[in-house]
Design an enzyme around this catalytic site. Sequence first.
Site, mmCIF file in Angstrom:
data_model
loop_
_atom_site.group_PDB
_atom_site.id
_atom_site.type_symbol
_atom_site.label_atom_id
_atom_site.label_comp_id
_atom_site.label_asym_id
_atom_site.label_seq_id
_atom_site.Cartn_x
_atom_site.Cartn_y
_atom_site.Cartn_z
ATOM 1 N N ASN A 20 7.159 19.105 7.334
ATOM 2 C CA ASN A 20 8.448 19.392 6.708
ATOM 3 C C ASN A 20 8.868 20.819 7.094
ATOM 4 O OD1 ASN A 20 10.287 20.486 4.757
ATOM 5 N ND2 ASN A 20 9.904 18.712 3.468
ATOM 6 N N HIS A 38 11.549 25.032 5.174
ATOM 7 C CA HIS A 38 11.479 26.456 4.860
ATOM 8 C C HIS A 38 11.607 27.364 6.071
ATOM 9 C CE1 HIS A 38 11.387 25.479 0.776
ATOM 10 N NE2 HIS A 38 10.313 24.733 0.911
ATOM 11 N N HIS A 58 14.669 17.855 4.384
ATOM 12 C CA HIS A 58 15.384 17.478 3.146
ATOM 13 C C HIS A 58 16.773 18.093 3.190
ATOM 14 C CE1 HIS A 58 15.141 17.404 -1.584
ATOM 15 N NE2 HIS A 58 16.256 16.858 -1.129
ATOM 16 N N ARG A 106 19.533 18.895 1.177
ATOM 17 C CA ARG A 106 19.862 18.949 -0.253
ATOM 18 C C ARG A 106 21.369 19.013 -0.436
ATOM 19 N NH1 ARG A 106 15.174 20.483 -3.639
ATOM 20 N NH2 ARG A 106 16.724 20.450 -5.270
ATOM 21 N N ARG A 163 20.776 24.318 0.591
ATOM 22 C CA ARG A 163 20.131 25.639 0.473
ATOM 23 C C ARG A 163 19.211 25.936 1.647
ATOM 24 N NH1 ARG A 163 16.112 24.526 -4.582
ATOM 25 N NH2 ARG A 163 18.069 23.896 -5.516
ATOM 26 N N HIS A 164 18.732 24.921 2.348
ATOM 27 C CA HIS A 164 17.936 25.206 3.557
ATOM 28 C C HIS A 164 18.461 24.405 4.753
ATOM 29 C CE1 HIS A 164 15.681 21.919 1.718
ATOM 30 N NE2 HIS A 164 15.014 22.705 0.884
ATOM 31 N N GLU A 212 14.729 13.326 3.988
ATOM 32 C CA GLU A 212 14.613 13.258 2.528
ATOM 33 C C GLU A 212 16.003 13.521 1.956
ATOM 34 O OE1 GLU A 212 10.118 15.147 2.132
ATOM 35 O OE2 GLU A 212 11.847 16.234 1.331
ATOM 36 N N THR A 236 12.156 23.236 -6.339
ATOM 37 C CA THR A 236 11.705 22.208 -5.406
ATOM 38 C C THR A 236 11.720 20.878 -6.156
ATOM 39 O OG1 THR A 236 9.897 21.547 -3.929
ATOM 40 C CG2 THR A 236 9.256 22.622 -5.982
ATOM 41 N N THR A 237 11.419 19.783 -5.443
ATOM 42 C CA THR A 237 11.461 18.473 -6.091
ATOM 43 C C THR A 237 10.381 18.418 -7.161
ATOM 44 O OG1 THR A 237 11.976 17.691 -3.875
ATOM 45 C CG2 THR A 237 11.660 16.018 -5.558
ATOM 46 N N GLU A 242 6.155 7.194 -1.525
ATOM 47 C CA GLU A 242 5.440 8.448 -1.281
ATOM 48 C C GLU A 242 4.995 8.967 -2.649
ATOM 49 O OE1 GLU A 242 6.969 11.244 1.580
ATOM 50 O OE2 GLU A 242 6.208 12.943 0.426
ATOM 51 N N HIS A 258 3.565 16.853 -1.296
ATOM 52 C CA HIS A 258 4.076 17.906 -2.175
ATOM 53 C C HIS A 258 2.933 18.805 -2.618
ATOM 54 C CE1 HIS A 258 6.694 20.194 -4.735
ATOM 55 N NE2 HIS A 258 7.689 19.544 -4.181
HETATM 56 N N1 PXP Z 1 7.500 15.061 0.189
HETATM 57 C C1 PXP Z 1 8.659 15.162 -0.510
HETATM 58 C C2 PXP Z 1 9.339 13.909 -0.935
HETATM 59 C C3 PXP Z 1 9.222 16.425 -0.798
HETATM 60 O O1 PXP Z 1 10.372 16.494 -1.498
HETATM 61 C C4 PXP Z 1 8.583 17.569 -0.311
HETATM 62 C C5 PXP Z 1 9.202 18.928 -0.554
HETATM 63 O O2 PXP Z 1 10.424 18.980 0.092
HETATM 64 C C6 PXP Z 1 7.384 17.421 0.415
HETATM 65 C C7 PXP Z 1 6.861 16.156 0.634
HETATM 66 C C8 PXP Z 1 6.657 18.591 0.976
HETATM 67 O O3 PXP Z 1 6.186 19.403 -0.051
HETATM 68 P P1 PXP Z 1 5.626 20.856 0.284
HETATM 69 O O4 PXP Z 1 6.744 21.610 0.916
HETATM 70 O O5 PXP Z 1 5.215 21.373 -1.041
HETATM 71 O O6 PXP Z 1 4.466 20.662 1.224
#
Ligand code: PXP
Length: 247
Positions: free
Chosen positions: A9, A12, A45, A47, A51-52, A72, A102-103, A153, A192
């Site tokens: 992912n 960031h 993601h 959003r 924001r990112h 996402e 965050t989610t 997931e 996550h």
């Molecule tokens: N899976 C989902 C559905 C998420 O929303 C996120 C965070 O955007 C992640 C995985 C990845 O989480 P992390 O950035 O904490 O590794």
Amino acid sequence: MKRLRLGVNIDHVATIRNARGGGLPDPVRAARVAAEAGADGITAHLREDRRHISDDDISRLSQEIDLPLNLEMAATDEMLQIALRHKPHAVCLVPENRQELTTEGGLDVMRGQSHLARYIKKLADAGCRVSLFVDPDVDQLVASVAIGAPVVELHTGSYCSAVGDQRESEFVRLIEAAEQAENLGLECHAGHGLTYETVGRVSEIHCIAELNIGHFLIGQAIFVGLGESIRHMRELMDAARSSLESA
Ligand code: PXP
């Protein structure tokens, strides 16, 4: 046993870029580095508040990267239109709350069944593999099957942030949910909050097919570089899977 896939992912990288405006660091470049370092897919993601990741990032990731893209998104009509335009390999539906950092939790599939079912159908008809981001809760899995989701997931956040006995009971929840998902015919992913410390045990849950990891990898990249950060995560995942084969 099947290789455990790693979705990196890159949200960031965009967070850092957006701190100053402009184009650097470029999330698409990060996706290329991830591909070289052993990622099996790229996760981003988009959003509602942008924001990112931006709309342009999604266009470029769709066009310029060979790895499958996992988008996402919240289940809203705006996001659906964007997904149908780009037709990413996969879409993961997540709950979204504008105030959250965050989610924070999984989707309440039981409550949102009729709303979510419409999104799953439209995305699946467009050829996207749809997953629902859920807490490791059997009722949510049963509801996911009922509305036609092929993939879930599991939210690993509670496991990763728990300490002591609580960590152990969160781990048991994860295993039980992953096994239930398999029994229900769902492909099971997880993600996550995963770090080098927490990824090993989650990778040992044999019915999990894919992990999506972001924040820790981008943070670790500050110290060792993005390629090295991802390569080491890949090694830990592979080592955990091969320990199962030799057990
Ligand atoms: N899976 C989902 C559905 C998420 O929303 C996120 C965070 O955007 C992640 C995985 C990845 O989480 P992390 O950035 O904490 O590794």
